[in-house]
Scaffold this motif. Structure first.
Motif, PDB file in Angstrom:
ATOM      1  N   GLU A 177      15.974 -26.497  40.994  1.00 34.65           N
ATOM      2  CA  GLU A 177      15.458 -25.421  40.138  1.00 34.65           C
ATOM      3  C   GLU A 177      13.970 -25.697  39.881  1.00 34.65           C
ATOM      4  N   PRO A 178      13.088 -24.927  40.529  1.00 40.47           N
ATOM      5  CA  PRO A 178      11.660 -25.220  40.399  1.00 40.47           C
ATOM      6  C   PRO A 178      11.077 -24.982  39.006  1.00 40.47           C
ATOM      7  N   ASP A 179      11.794 -24.217  38.180  1.00 41.87           N
ATOM      8  CA  ASP A 179      11.282 -23.873  36.855  1.00 41.87           C
ATOM      9  C   ASP A 179      12.036 -24.703  35.798  1.00 41.87           C
ATOM     10  N   LEU A 180      11.303 -25.578  35.110  1.00 43.71           N
ATOM     11  CA  LEU A 180      11.959 -26.478  34.148  1.00 43.71           C
ATOM     12  C   LEU A 180      12.660 -25.720  33.022  1.00 43.71           C
ATOM     13  N   ARG A 181      12.018 -24.634  32.551  1.00 44.36           N
ATOM     14  CA  ARG A 181      12.659 -23.867  31.467  1.00 44.36           C
ATOM     15  C   ARG A 181      13.985 -23.288  31.919  1.00 44.36           C
TER      16      ARG A 181
END
Ligand code: 8YV
Length: 304
Positions: A177-181
């Motif tokens: 998942e490239p987006d931490l949020r």
């Protein structure tokens, strides 16, 4: 009493007694910087900065106890021709075990259960339910050696593993998942296993904690610096997240006393790598690397 037959070795900070004893078996160990030798020892928590290197021009090799290089100024060491070794690999499995231990401590409330029984509360009341881990999503931030060892364990106890890091690793069997949020949003437990340093400082901020949400748990075995600690304390105190298992803090050992007042945190004194086995292996590796340097044998010089 100095031993002229042994090479001198400078301790750049206080080191644990086992390491000191092992070093003293081979070197004339000193803390005196007035007549500095060419060998020195530091720890990942103490590190090595350019000012220290400048003050010790005779230095040629520094052996660091610990894997973390976030407090070691590698470019400064490189520029001055000082070799630096550290102790990766040998602590991976124990640190991963401890991340899982902290996860159980906070999610299944084993620390709280212990306190509950000791306080004699069991005869008058019952603990409220904890949270199931099996089938839940474990988000891991940082998929290096330690992150992968955590992922194997989390998968082994029936959790779904997803992860975030700077680059995808298509060979791994876990969802990237490239987006931490976004990772925080889908995680029931978010485990931090990234390196410290400027690139990760404050990465887990209020927005990430909000995304983890009031039913989510945070586990940190990385560095205190990777979390915005003010935001974390606020989230823990107001139910913004459900709880946290913490081995590392912005300030150590003098952690913020607000943590100690919270029932929904499991606290540890930067203890993840501290087992007899890992201690021995770290010390053996440091002695080996120092010996390799002295004899001109190859070793992993991270400042090369
Ligand atoms: C060490 C650590 O015990 O290896 C690291 O980077 O954080 C710990 O496992 C500690 O850093 C020694 O200073």
């Amino acid at each position: 009493m100095p031993d002229a037959t042994r090479e001198r070795l400078l301790l750049l900070c206080p080191v644990p007694a086992d390491l000191r004893a092992a070093l003293s078996g081979r070197y004339d160990v000193t803390e005196d910087r007035a007549d500095p030798p060419r060998l020195a020892v530091t720890t990942s928590m103490k590190g090595l900065d350019a000012a220290t290197l400048d003050a010790l021009p005779a230095l040629r090799m520094v052996a660091c106890q610990g894997v973390g290089l976030d407090r070691i100024d590698l470019p400064a060491a490189r520029a001055r021709g000082v070799a630096v070794s550290h102790t990766p690999d040998v602590l991976t499995e124990d640190v991963a075990d401890f991340a899982i231990a902290l996860m159980y401590a906070v999610v299944r409330r084993t620390g709280e259960a212990d306190r509950f029984v000791r306080a004699g509360r069991w005869s008058r009341e019952r603990m409220t339910p904890g949270t199931r881990l099996h089938g839940k999503t474990c988000g891991i931030v940082g998929m290096g050696r330690i992150g992968q060892a955590i992922a194997r364990r989390a998968a082994g106890i029936g959790m779904v593993v997803a992860w975030n890091g700077p680059n995808p690793k298509p060979a791994l069997p876990y969802a990237y998942e490239p987006d931490l949020r976004r990772l925080a949003e889908v995680s029931d437990v978010l485990i931090l296993a990234m390196p410290g340093g400027p690139e990760t400082t404050g990465m887990v901020d209020g927005a990430v904690l909000s995304a983890l949400g009031s039913r989510g748990f945070l586990v940190n075995i990385a560095r205190g610096s990777v979390v915005d600690e003010a935001a974390l304390l606020q989230a823990l105190e107001t139910g913004g997240i459900a709880g946290a298992g913490l081995d590392v803090f912005a300030t150590e050992p003098g952690l913020d006393p607000r943590f100690v007042a919270l029932e929904n945190v499991a606290l540890a004194p930067h203890y993840a790598s501290v087992t007899h086995e890992t201690r021995q292996a770290m010390i053996a590796r440091m002695l080996d690397d120092l010996d390799a340097f002295a004899k001109g044998r190859p070793f992993l010089n991270v400042a090369a």
